[in-house]
Write a protein that holds these residues in place. Sequence first.
Motif, PDB file in Angstrom:
ATOM      1  N   ALA A 278       0.840  -1.207   0.000  1.00 25.40           N
ATOM      2  CA  ALA A 278       0.000   0.000   0.000  1.00 25.40           C
ATOM      3  C   ALA A 278       0.870   1.251   0.000  1.00 25.40           C
ATOM      4  O   ALA A 278       0.554   2.240  -0.673  1.00 25.40           O
ATOM      5  CB  ALA A 278      -0.933  -0.006   1.208  1.00 25.40           C
ATOM      6  N   MET A 279       1.974   1.203   0.746  1.00 23.95           N
ATOM      7  CA  MET A 279       2.895   2.339   0.760  1.00 23.95           C
ATOM      8  C   MET A 279       3.513   2.535  -0.625  1.00 23.95           C
ATOM      9  O   MET A 279       3.592   3.669  -1.127  1.00 23.95           O
ATOM     10  CB  MET A 279       3.971   2.133   1.819  1.00 23.95           C
ATOM     11  N   ALA A 280       3.940   1.450  -1.246  1.00 16.52           N
ATOM     12  CA  ALA A 280       4.526   1.554  -2.585  1.00 16.52           C
ATOM     13  C   ALA A 280       3.508   2.091  -3.579  1.00 16.52           C
ATOM     14  O   ALA A 280       3.832   2.948  -4.410  1.00 16.52           O
ATOM     15  CB  ALA A 280       5.052   0.192  -3.030  1.00 16.52           C
ATOM     16  N   ASP A 281       2.282   1.618  -3.472  1.00 12.68           N
ATOM     17  CA  ASP A 281       1.232   2.070  -4.386  1.00 12.68           C
ATOM     18  C   ASP A 281       0.888   3.546  -4.185  1.00 12.68           C
ATOM     19  O   ASP A 281       0.350   4.189  -5.086  1.00 12.68           O
ATOM     20  CB  ASP A 281      -0.027   1.218  -4.218  1.00 12.68           C
ATOM     21  N   ALA A 282       1.189   4.088  -3.011  1.00 12.46           N
ATOM     22  CA  ALA A 282       0.885   5.489  -2.714  1.00 12.46           C
ATOM     23  C   ALA A 282       1.903   6.451  -3.322  1.00 12.46           C
ATOM     24  O   ALA A 282       1.687   7.661  -3.319  1.00 12.46           O
ATOM     25  CB  ALA A 282       0.818   5.704  -1.198  1.00 12.46           C
ATOM     26  N   ILE A 283       2.994   5.915  -3.839  1.00  5.01           N
ATOM     27  CA  ILE A 283       4.041   6.784  -4.386  1.00  5.01           C
ATOM     28  C   ILE A 283       3.654   7.239  -5.785  1.00  5.01           C
ATOM     29  O   ILE A 283       3.440   6.430  -6.680  1.00  5.01           O
ATOM     30  CB  ILE A 283       5.399   6.057  -4.406  1.00  5.01           C
ATOM     31  N   ASN A 284       3.573   8.535  -5.953  1.00  4.42           N
ATOM     32  CA  ASN A 284       3.313   9.133  -7.261  1.00  4.42           C
ATOM     33  C   ASN A 284       4.645   9.172  -7.996  1.00  4.42           C
ATOM     34  O   ASN A 284       5.524   9.960  -7.661  1.00  4.42           O
ATOM     35  CB  ASN A 284       2.756  10.552  -7.073  1.00  4.42           C
TER      36      ASN A 284
END
Length: 93
Positions: A80-86
Amino acid sequence: MTIGIAILGATLTPFEGAAYATPEGEAKRQAVNEWIRTGKAYDGFIDFDQATRDPASPAKFLPQYDSGDHLHPNDAGYKAMADAINLGLFARK
């Protein structure tokens, strides 16, 4: 950016329930996160707090992201943290 290097900040994830969690620590986490989100110290930021917190109890991880120690995310939390990176934050300007 003055020399072509972007400086990025990242918010602090929730930790209520961890062995050393205190109301004072939570207040400091909230203050730091607000500064990261609204201050001008960074060229951009990644909101790991928003990506992992429980909307019903924002001082805690979402249960599906909690590794069990209430401090570190589990594999789903890290995803989820990785997916939050723009990724646009890393584009050259």
